[in-house]
Design a protein around this motif. Structure first.
Motif, PDB file in Angstrom:
ATOM      1  N   MET A 410       8.474  -4.020   4.662  1.00  0.00           N
ATOM      2  CA  MET A 410       8.262  -4.298   3.243  1.00  0.00           C
ATOM      3  C   MET A 410       7.234  -3.320   2.675  1.00  0.00           C
ATOM      4  O   MET A 410       6.099  -3.249   3.170  1.00  0.00           O
ATOM      5  N   PRO A 411       7.608  -2.557   1.647  1.00  0.00           N
ATOM      6  CA  PRO A 411       6.670  -1.587   1.044  1.00  0.00           C
ATOM      7  C   PRO A 411       5.744  -2.265   0.022  1.00  0.00           C
ATOM      8  O   PRO A 411       6.112  -2.452  -1.131  1.00  0.00           O
ATOM      9  N   PHE A 412       4.555  -2.650   0.439  1.00  0.00           N
ATOM     10  CA  PHE A 412       3.599  -3.298  -0.467  1.00  0.00           C
ATOM     11  C   PHE A 412       2.839  -2.282  -1.327  1.00  0.00           C
ATOM     12  O   PHE A 412       2.612  -2.502  -2.507  1.00  0.00           O
ATOM     13  N   TYR A 413       2.426  -1.186  -0.734  1.00  0.00           N
ATOM     14  CA  TYR A 413       1.536  -0.236  -1.416  1.00  0.00           C
ATOM     15  C   TYR A 413       2.346   0.866  -2.081  1.00  0.00           C
ATOM     16  O   TYR A 413       3.070   1.614  -1.416  1.00  0.00           O
ATOM     17  N   ASP A 414       2.235   0.947  -3.411  1.00  0.00           N
ATOM     18  CA  ASP A 414       2.964   1.953  -4.193  1.00  0.00           C
ATOM     19  C   ASP A 414       1.971   2.656  -5.110  1.00  0.00           C
ATOM     20  O   ASP A 414       1.811   2.295  -6.276  1.00  0.00           O
ATOM     21  N   PRO A 415       1.272   3.670  -4.607  1.00  0.00           N
ATOM     22  CA  PRO A 415       0.212   4.312  -5.399  1.00  0.00           C
ATOM     23  C   PRO A 415       0.774   5.120  -6.562  1.00  0.00           C
ATOM     24  O   PRO A 415       1.829   5.752  -6.440  1.00  0.00           O
ATOM     25  N   PRO A 416       0.070   5.107  -7.701  1.00  0.00           N
ATOM     26  CA  PRO A 416       0.482   5.947  -8.830  1.00  0.00           C
ATOM     27  C   PRO A 416      -0.038   7.368  -8.630  1.00  0.00           C
ATOM     28  O   PRO A 416      -0.885   7.619  -7.775  1.00  0.00           O
ATOM     29  N   GLU A 417       0.486   8.271  -9.407  1.00  0.00           N
ATOM     30  CA  GLU A 417       0.014   9.664  -9.322  1.00  0.00           C
ATOM     31  C   GLU A 417      -1.163   9.854 -10.263  1.00  0.00           C
ATOM     32  O   GLU A 417      -1.098  10.606 -11.245  1.00  0.00           O
ATOM     33  N   ARG A 418      -2.269   9.161  -9.952  1.00  0.00           N
ATOM     34  CA  ARG A 418      -3.496   9.267 -10.751  1.00  0.00           C
ATOM     35  C   ARG A 418      -4.682   9.378  -9.813  1.00  0.00           C
ATOM     36  O   ARG A 418      -4.753   8.683  -8.786  1.00  0.00           O
ATOM     37  N   GLY A 419      -5.631  10.235 -10.193  1.00  0.00           N
ATOM     38  CA  GLY A 419      -6.854  10.343  -9.422  1.00  0.00           C
ATOM     39  C   GLY A 419      -6.581  10.673  -7.965  1.00  0.00           C
ATOM     40  O   GLY A 419      -5.633  11.382  -7.619  1.00  0.00           O
ATOM     41  N   TYR A 420      -7.418  10.115  -7.102  1.00  0.00           N
ATOM     42  CA  TYR A 420      -7.299  10.410  -5.684  1.00  0.00           C
ATOM     43  C   TYR A 420      -5.998   9.848  -5.109  1.00  0.00           C
ATOM     44  O   TYR A 420      -5.525  10.334  -4.061  1.00  0.00           O
ATOM     45  N   ASP A 429       4.631   9.166   0.945  1.00  0.00           N
ATOM     46  CA  ASP A 429       5.949   9.794   0.911  1.00  0.00           C
ATOM     47  C   ASP A 429       6.207  10.601   2.184  1.00  0.00           C
ATOM     48  O   ASP A 429       7.336  10.626   2.708  1.00  0.00           O
ATOM     49  N   TYR A 430       5.158  11.242   2.694  1.00  0.00           N
ATOM     50  CA  TYR A 430       5.288  12.056   3.912  1.00  0.00           C
ATOM     51  C   TYR A 430       5.692  11.184   5.096  1.00  0.00           C
ATOM     52  O   TYR A 430       6.640  11.496   5.827  1.00  0.00           O
ATOM     53  N   PHE A 431       5.005  10.065   5.271  1.00  0.00           N
ATOM     54  CA  PHE A 431       5.326   9.192   6.402  1.00  0.00           C
ATOM     55  C   PHE A 431       6.683   8.501   6.209  1.00  0.00           C
ATOM     56  O   PHE A 431       7.378   8.201   7.181  1.00  0.00           O
ATOM     57  N   ALA A 432       7.062   8.253   4.962  1.00  0.00           N
ATOM     58  CA  ALA A 432       8.383   7.675   4.705  1.00  0.00           C
ATOM     59  C   ALA A 432       9.473   8.645   5.139  1.00  0.00           C
ATOM     60  O   ALA A 432      10.499   8.236   5.736  1.00  0.00           O
ATOM     61  N   ARG A 433       9.270   9.953   4.862  1.00  0.00           N
ATOM     62  CA  ARG A 433      10.258  10.962   5.283  1.00  0.00           C
ATOM     63  C   ARG A 433      10.340  11.048   6.808  1.00  0.00           C
ATOM     64  O   ARG A 433      11.424  11.120   7.387  1.00  0.00           O
TER      65      ARG A 433
END
Length: 441
Positions: A410-420, A429-433
């Protein structure tokens, strides 16, 4: 002159002098609902009270609003307009015995066709049993209840009482309404206040939306002796500003901390500093603010700026070392930093979602391949079978399944493209690939 035992001789009372001795707020009390200032949203012909009176169908009411906006006056005028006896009590000073007397007197009036409007000031101070005591007398028409409160009725009054009443919100008086009240006062006093234009504006601000406070300030201003009109600075040295309305355990407390939190979340450092200053000047405990500011960093900035929480904790520690007022500056700096920081609640949402799923899935066991097998029995049960040591794998990543065997990932953590969190998203995304690549292989 009277002797020690006899009654004093009758003295003539000058009605004009007696009137002058009454407080200005009492002398200026409206004699009709059309004279009430600043509450047209409930008193206009098409507004709730206007419509009730026009239909001769006055129901029980709860007036919710700040001090000095006309709650008592409106209740008194409603009694007059509906031809009911006006009875006033305060929840601070009244108990069960007095309430019984009030209800009995109302029943006696009802038998001769006279209605009763019972005005209860500070009604939120009555406990649940006392509030329940009103219900049968409201239901059988013995009384029309008008309660007044400065606290949120949703939290302070019983649902049964609220269901039998209509809650009307009275607004703080804006400066236009206060200016009209000042003009009425000057007309009654038959004199202009010795104030320049900026001082008149400052006097309205001093009242802070409270009509009674304004009239008290006007009475003080009439005692000023000056050959020339006073300016705002001179007025400030003569009169004391009304203390801001703020109850550290009441509705104002929660409204202001909500305003501070939402201003930080909305990336507005100026509004955030204003609400912080409002709370500090009203006497809020800076330690409470330090705690809430740290919570904002965790909840609304999160991993978009990992140092935000550390900065808040440092500001908290700085306040503990310096105390007030110097340490409050550190809290102000933290608020500015948070307001301008990139915002993300991705970690907050991931935590909440994980907690929800954990409660739903109960006692599922981890997959056997990641369980240690210190005994032969555990090895026989398959503990540790197929475990891959990530450091031995390609790219230091095995891609194994770490959720329970009968549970999809289950993918709980979905970070936005903001800040760090831009960097965090790249890693996700790297580990998902890599995980997809391992599955394919």
């Amino acid at each position: 002159m009277s002797d020690l035992f006899g009654a004093p001789p009758q003295q003539q009372t000058d009605p004009a002098s007696q009137s002058r001795d009454r407080p200005l707020a009492d002398r200026l009390r409206p004699t009709g609902l059309d004279e009430v200032i600043g509450q047209d949203h409930i008193l206009a012909p098409d507004a709730p009270l206007g419509a009730m009176l026009a239909a001769n169908a006055l129901s029980s009411l709860i007036f919710w609003g700040p001090p000095g906006v006309g709650k008592t006056t409106i209740a008194r005028l409603l009694a007059d307009a509906s031809d009911r006896e006006f009875v006033q009590i305060s929840a601070i000073f009244s108990g069960v015995a007095e309430l019984r007397k009030v209800f009995e007197a109302a029943k006696t009036r009802a038998r001769i066709g006279q209605g009763t409007l019972l005005f209860v000031d500070e009604i939120h101070r009555f406990n649940k049993a006392q509030q329940d005591g009103f219900l049968p007398h409201m239901e059988d028409g013995t009384i029309v209840l008008v309660g007044a409160t400065t606290e949120n009725p949703s939290f302070e009054l019983n649902s049964a009482l609220l269901s039998r009443s209509q809650v009307l919100v009275l607004r703080r008086l804006e400066n236009d309404a206060l200016a009209e009240l000042m003009a009425r006062a000057e007309q009654m006093l038959d004199r202009q206040l010795p104030l320049a234009a900026d001082a008149r504006a400052a006097l309205l601000e001093m009242a802070d939306g409270d009509g009674r406070a304004l009239l008290n300030l006007i009475e003080q201003a009439t005692t000023i002796k000056s050959d020339t009109p006073l300016g705002a600075k001179e007025l400030a040295t003569r009169l004391q500003r009304r203390a801001a309305q703020y109850d550290k355990s009441g509705d104002g407390h929660y409204n202001l901390i909500s305003a501070l939190h939402k201003s930080v979340r909305g990336s507005d450092p100026d509004a955030a500093m204003y609400w912080l200053a409002r709370m500090l000047t009203a006497g809020e405990d800076p330690r409470f603010l330090a705690r809430r500011i740290t919570r904002m960093a965790v909840e609304d900035i999160g991993l978009a700026d990992p140092q935000a929480t550390r900065l808040c904790l440092d500001a908290w520690a700085t306040y503990e070392r310096l105390g007030s007022p110097e340490g409050e500056l550190a809290l102000g700096q933290a608020v500015i930093y948070l307001a301008l920081a990139p915002k993300s609640n991705a970690a907050y949402r991931a935590f909440k979602d994980a907690m929800r799923v954990a409660k739903q899935t109960g006692s599922k066991s981890p997959p056997k391949h990641i369980l240690n097998a210190p005994t032969s029995l555990m090895k026989d049960q398959g503990y540790g079978d197929g475990f891959a040591y990530d450091h031995d794998a390609e790219d230091g990543f095995s891609g194994q399944h770490y959720f329970p065997d009968d549970m999809e990932r289950m993918p709980f953590y979905d970070p936005p493209e903001r800040g760090y969190e831009r960097e965090m998203k790249k890693r996700v995304d790297y580990f998902a690939r890599l995980r997809d690549k391992r599955k394919t292989n």
